[in-house]
Structures are given as C-alpha cells and as structure tokens.
Design a protein around this motif. Sequence first.
Motif, PDB file in Angstrom:
ATOM      1  N   SER A  27       0.838  -1.204   0.000  1.00  0.00           N
ATOM      2  CA  SER A  27       0.000   0.000   0.000  1.00  0.00           C
ATOM      3  C   SER A  27       0.870   1.249   0.000  1.00  0.00           C
ATOM      4  O   SER A  27       1.984   1.264   0.534  1.00  0.00           O
ATOM      5  N   ASP A  28       0.322   2.331  -0.579  1.00  0.00           N
ATOM      6  CA  ASP A  28       1.035   3.608  -0.510  1.00  0.00           C
ATOM      7  C   ASP A  28       0.840   4.284   0.841  1.00  0.00           C
ATOM      8  O   ASP A  28       1.443   5.328   1.112  1.00  0.00           O
ATOM      9  N   LEU A  29       0.019   3.698   1.718  1.00  0.00           N
ATOM     10  CA  LEU A  29      -0.155   4.208   3.073  1.00  0.00           C
ATOM     11  C   LEU A  29       0.927   3.626   3.985  1.00  0.00           C
ATOM     12  O   LEU A  29       1.189   2.419   3.961  1.00  0.00           O
ATOM     13  N   LEU A  30       1.544   4.469   4.793  1.00  0.00           N
ATOM     14  CA  LEU A  30       2.481   4.022   5.820  1.00  0.00           C
ATOM     15  C   LEU A  30       1.859   4.349   7.169  1.00  0.00           C
ATOM     16  O   LEU A  30       1.636   5.510   7.501  1.00  0.00           O
ATOM     17  N   LEU A  31       1.578   3.308   7.948  1.00  0.00           N
ATOM     18  CA  LEU A  31       0.961   3.456   9.265  1.00  0.00           C
ATOM     19  C   LEU A  31       2.043   3.560  10.330  1.00  0.00           C
ATOM     20  O   LEU A  31       3.039   2.823  10.281  1.00  0.00           O
ATOM     21  N   ALA A  73      -2.845  -5.602   7.889  1.00  0.00           N
ATOM     22  CA  ALA A  73      -3.281  -6.798   7.166  1.00  0.00           C
ATOM     23  C   ALA A  73      -4.367  -6.470   6.147  1.00  0.00           C
ATOM     24  O   ALA A  73      -4.329  -6.942   5.003  1.00  0.00           O
ATOM     25  N   MET A  74      -5.339  -5.657   6.526  1.00  0.00           N
ATOM     26  CA  MET A  74      -6.461  -5.350   5.638  1.00  0.00           C
ATOM     27  C   MET A  74      -6.039  -4.524   4.435  1.00  0.00           C
ATOM     28  O   MET A  74      -6.566  -4.691   3.331  1.00  0.00           O
ATOM     29  N   LEU A  75      -5.101  -3.601   4.645  1.00  0.00           N
ATOM     30  CA  LEU A  75      -4.691  -2.677   3.589  1.00  0.00           C
ATOM     31  C   LEU A  75      -3.412  -3.109   2.879  1.00  0.00           C
ATOM     32  O   LEU A  75      -2.997  -2.451   1.928  1.00  0.00           O
TER      33      LEU A  75
END
Length: 252
Positions: A27-31, A73-75
């Motif tokens: 993902s391009d999202l970093l949490l 996990a979801m993303l």
Amino acid sequence: MLDTPVEPLLGLNDPDPVQIVNPGGRSDLLLIGDHAGKVVPAALGSLGIGSGDLDRHIGWDIGIAGLGEALAAMLDAVFIRQTYSRLVIDCNRDPDRADAIPAVSDGTPIPANEGLTDADRAARRAAIHAPYQAAIAAELARRDAGGRRTQLVSLHSFTPVMAGVARPWQVGVLHDRGELSLTHRTLARLRAEPALTVGDNEPYRMDGIDHTVPRHAYPDRPYVELEVRQDLLADAAGVAAWARRLATVLGE
C-alpha cells in the motif's frame, strides 16, 4: 555536548524499540504508532508507578497496537510501531522538550523521571526515540528513491474523559500545515457516517508540540493523524470494528 559517555539503556533481554509489521506491504499508506507500546526497560524497573498506571492512557495509546496490526493486514500496509511506554520517552515530542520525559502525567507523579541528568535523557533518546524516528525516515527514503508516493497515517487513541470532562467524539482527525488532501478526504468520509461524532482537530489540535508527523510529512507529503476514543478499542471486537471502518475509509 555531554561530558561523559552515554551508557546504553537497553539490555540483552529488552525488546527492540521498533516493530515493523508487514514490512513488505504494498500500500502507498504508511501506518505509524508513536505510543503503541507500554514496555519499560529493565534498568528503569517500574518507573516508580504501579502496573495499573502503566495500563492507563498515560502509559500508552490503548488499542493502537491491535488496530495498526489489523489495518496493516487489511490494507497490505507497513505499520511501524513503538515498543516502549510514552512515559519512558514520548516519541511524538521533540526529545529536547521537558515533557518528552514527563515527571508528572495527568496528575500522576513518575518518580523515575524526576531529577534526570543530561546523560539520562540522552540514553533514552538514543535507545528509543532515535531508532523509531530513523525507522520511519528509512522506510520513506526507500520508497521515495523508488519513485513511490507515500501517504503517512499516524494512529493514536484518546481517553474518554480528561480532567473530569467527557469527550463526545468517537474519532478525531488532526492536522495543521502541509499537504492536507488525505486529511480532508478522511474527514469527509468519516463525517458521511451519520452515527459518528467526528472531531476536526478534536480532542487535540495538531500544533508545535507534535513531532513525528511534522518531521516526516511537512511540507508536501500527504498525511492524516487519527485519534480513536479508547473505550471503543477496549476489546478485540472494538478493535476489529474500527479496523474495518478505517480500512474502508483509507482504502478508498
């Protein structure tokens, strides 16, 4: 400059200060989770407080470790989380600030944080704060070098009552300067759910006290900082429900 060498804070049996969940996430999202852990280094004992205090909101952001792992996990996203309690050192504060290592937190004295020397503070910074910030910077640099656009999602939780005042919001969206496209989209999508009371810079404002998002996102990296009320993350069912909600909001 310190006159004496800084002694290492963490021993062989202390866990690493940073955990990277789903390191190959696409993902391009970093949490990130500045306050996801509540471990105390063995050398600091109990910090002079009871285990019940460490379990409270002063010790960590309740529910964020599980929420971040579920979202990763979801993303299919990377989740970088802190291991140690914010009472050891707060990774969302400039480490030079006095409140990065609070002597009192929400009215509770923290005896192990009183009367610290420069060397004591430097040891905590070197062992915990610096590796966490470096891990975020390294992941962003790796992606940037590959031409990969990253959006930063900072996960936090807040206590339902502070100083005797109830907080009505189920979730808050925090922001200040910088690239606000992700912030605005997230706020609009959450507000589209009629059952939710959504705070815009509530229960906190993002300001000069915040350290991690300004350090890594300003001036032009899209970001959002999310605050979920802790009673909604108090059990596995609550964490799972909020993970599903936020995965839908962020995944769109």
